[in-house]
Design a protein around this motif. Structure first.
Motif: not given
Length: 129
Positions: A62-91
């Motif tokens: 019942x919870x395997x699909x939710x676990x996949x989404x949670x892994x993606x969410x953790x990756x998305x949330x952890x990469x937010x500072x990197x994304x902001x840093x890349x955007x600021x650097x490119x600008x």
């Protein structure tokens, strides 16, 4: 109120056992107990099987699909500072040809986090069905 209180509050008036919404069959404690006992009986000779492992096997489908989404969410949330840093650097460097790719990645990660939130909400509202 908690999520499970909403349908009860909408009923209004006196809250009696007969007026409470029924659980789906797969959430009924009797059904879960029968499934647990069957799994436990199949593995009672295996000394490495624990109650925890049996419960996890009982609930995992019942919870395997939710676990996949949670892994993606953790990756998305952890990469937010990197994304902001890349955007600021490119600008700052004036590398505008990469901004489209940077924004696309940020949008993808944002949508991933949003889908995870919706999936998690569905589990809280009605279980992972």
């Amino acid at each position: 109120f908690f999520w499970f209180m909403t349908p009860i509050v909408k009923l209004g008036g006196d809250i009696t056992f007969d007026r409470l919404p029924r659980l789906p069959a797969e959430d009924d404690v009797g059904m879960l107990l029968e499934r647990f006992q069957a799994l436990w009986a199949k593995r009672k000779d295996d000394s490495s099987i624990t109650v925890r492992n049996t419960v996890l096997e009982l609930l995992a489908p019942r919870f395997q699909l939710l676990t996949l989404w949670m892994i993606l969410s953790i990756a998305a949330e952890a990469s937010q500072p990197i994304c902001i840093g890349v955007l600021v650097r490119d600008l700052r460097k004036g590398e505008f040809d990469r901004l489209g790719l940077d924004y696309a990645l940020c949008i993808f990660l944002g949508v991933t986090a949003l889908v995870n939130s919706l999936a998690f909400q569905q589990v809280l509202w009605g279980g992972a069905r």
